[in-house]
Design an enzyme around this catalytic site. Structure first.
Site, PDB file in Angstrom:
ATOM      1  N   TYR A  95       4.016  29.410   6.663  1.00 14.82           N
ATOM      2  CA  TYR A  95       4.931  28.333   6.268  1.00 14.82           C
ATOM      3  C   TYR A  95       5.238  27.383   7.420  1.00 14.82           C
ATOM      4  CZ  TYR A  95       5.585  30.073   1.594  1.00 14.82           C
ATOM      5  OH  TYR A  95       5.361  30.433   0.291  1.00 14.82           O
ATOM      6  N   GLU A 137       8.246  36.164  -2.144  1.00 18.16           N
ATOM      7  CA  GLU A 137       6.937  36.747  -1.812  1.00 18.16           C
ATOM      8  C   GLU A 137       7.098  38.107  -1.122  1.00 18.16           C
ATOM      9  OE1 GLU A 137       4.972  33.393   0.101  1.00 18.16           O
ATOM     10  OE2 GLU A 137       5.197  32.246  -1.753  1.00 18.16           O
TER      11      GLU A 137
END
Ligand SMILES: Cc1cc2nc3c(=O)[nH]c(=O)nc-3n(C[C@H](O)[C@H](O)[C@H](O)COP(=O)(O)OP(=O)(O)OC[C@H]3O[C@@H](n4cnc5c(N)ncnc54)[C@H](O)[C@@H]3O)c2cc1C
Ligand code: HEM
Length: 408
Positions: A95, A137
């Site tokens: 990310y 996640e």
């Protein structure tokens, strides 16, 4: 938490994103791959070429900016994205890379219009979205690894058996190389498979729905051979699976994932509507309902071109001819262009394209769960039809075999 000023700045970029979202995401991917070529195999390079992934990301960023005051409306979409990310092995550390290149791309594409305050607002907004996805996640990774027979990341499987289901669809029975068990997935979920693609000198990953009920020693996928046309190249991974992957070969598999699955916590009727290879998740659901001796009323509606491409035809014929004890299964099969041999064998019920209107009054219970899987245009049409027929949109579930889900 974003403050009001930051939210206003993000919202102010909506018109720009509507107009230039795909330019932005194209720029972003080119920039990220230039700095991180190791990420290229993680992404579907065909979707990169056709632009569908740029479109999917642009739509997600736009939807987020539009709903920045109420990001909770995006939860169903985030669930889909999180499942896909986990199936692809995306981790928290990725990310930071995506964030860095997305923000730099906003600056580069917007030029002078990108003030420091705007970039700071987008940085905060991205962090907020990334944190939600990373948390979801994390939970999915934990669930996958904590199950009996479960794992995280890639696990090596042996192709135990390759079975032709139709002229276009072949099933692959996959057995863990380590001799262990496979988890009890939910019927309708998919796995990712990763294969080296010699012509591209990299690996590529694709998702395939599990086409058999859970509880077996193997995972089964059923893959359509995307043969291509004069204007469209052959599918990269499906053609390798059909032509080069043989029984005894090894392939890497990610744990079962996906937010499209049979809801087993109810006793209302189930209607499974599919076209072409979209039958695969429904086959797992159907087997599951039969194997658990579900008392639910089941209707399988399937549409395909003709008997030659009708996957699982023989098994379906058996069930049609010799009804299964304790199972209320009804089937309606449409062939768009039946062949003479199909007519002789009575392999189908209706010719032409699926028309829900003509079976609605006798076959479509208002209280059923409706599951749809097939080409995106087919699903959009059928979801529209179901809504027009008065079916509650909350009882309609759909799976798209590509990026971006189904917007109907
Ligand atoms: C959740 C999920 C479940 C799925 N389940 C199944 C399943 O059960 N069975 C199954 O068969 N598939 C399934 N799929 C689809 C599968 O993941 C692959 O997308 C499919 O096998 C095609 O991959 P490929 O690598 O062969 O084709 P790709 O190389 O990815 O190409 C995809 C399509 O684009 C076309 N194409 C390629 N290049 C171009 C171009 N330049 N311009 C226009 N068109 C082009 C190809 O001809 C092909 O039809 C599923 C997908 C998802 C997301
Ligand atoms: C906030 C950040 C992110 C957003 C909003 C986002 C959004 C999306 C969306 C909308 C899809 C399409 C889902 C579908 O319909 O199938 C997707 C898929 C994908 N995402 Fe993300 N994503 C983010 C972060 C990341 C990160 C950090 C990575 C890792 C580098 C990543 C890699 C992928 C990949 C590989 C796919 C599948 C597409 C393909 O196969 O090419 N994403 N993402």
């Amino acid at each position: 938490m974003l403050d009001n000023a930051a939210r206003e700045l993000v919202k102010a970029t909506v018109p720009v994103l509507q107009q230039h979202g795909v330019t932005l995401t194209r720029h972003f991917y080119a920039r990220m791959f230039a700095h991180h070529p190791e990420l290229m195999p993680v992404f579907n390079q065909t979707s990169q070429k056709t632009g569908s992934q740029q479109q999917a990301l642009a739509m997600a960023v736009l939807a987020y900016a539009e709903h920045i005051d109420h990001p909770e409306v995006l939860l169903p979409v985030l669930k889909l994205i999180a499942n896909k990310h986990v199936s692809l092995g995306i981790r928290a550390e990725h990310y930071a890379i995506v964030g860095k290149h997305l923000l730099a791309s906003i600056k580069e594409v917007l030029g002078d219009a990108a003030s420091d305050a705007l970039i700071d607002a987008w940085a905060a907004a991205y962090t907020q979205l990334a944190d939600i996805l990373i948390a979801q996640e994390q939970q999915l990774y934990q669930h996958a690894v904590n199950q009996e027979g479960g794992w995280s990341g890639w696990r090596s499987f042996i192709v135990e058996k390759k079975v032709k289901e139709s002229d276009e669809i072949t099933s692959f029975y996959l057995k863990p190389r380590d001799g262990g068990k496979v988890p009890l997935y939910a019927a309708g979920q998919y796995i990712s498979v990763k294969l080296p693609v010699p012509s591209m000198e990299m690996t590529q990953t694709r998702q395939y729905s599990l086409s058999a009920a859970p509880g077996k020693a193997t995972l089964r996928i059923s893959v359509k051979n995307e043969r291509g046309t004069t204007s469209r190249p052959r599918g990269v991974v499906s053609s390798l699976l059909h032509d080069s992957v043989e029984e005894g070969n090894l392939i890497d598999v990610a744990p079962p994932m996906g937010d499209y699955y049979l809801h087993e916590d109810r006793d209302t009727p189930v209607v499974l509507i599919s076209a072409g290879v979209g039958i695969t998740p429904h086959w797992a659901m159907l087997e599951r309902l039969i194997e658990t001796r579900s008392p639910r009323q089941i209707l399988l509606i399937h549409a395909c071109r003709h008997g030659g491409v009708h996957g699982f035809k023989q098994q379906l014929q058996q069930w049609r001819q010799a009804p299964i004890a304790s199972c209320a299964l009804n089937t309606i099969v449409y062939y768009e262009n039946p062949r003479d041999s199909d007519r002789l064998a009575s392999d189908y019920d209706r010719s032409g394209r699926l028309q829900l209107d003509e079976i609605a009054s006798s076959h479509l219970p208002p209280d059923a769960d409706y599951y749809l899987c097939g080409p995106v245009a087919f699903m959009q049409e059928q979801i529209g039809n179901l809504k027009r027929l008065g079916i509650d949109p909350l009882k309609i579930y759909s799976e798209a075999f590509g990026s971006g889900g189904v917007v109907a």
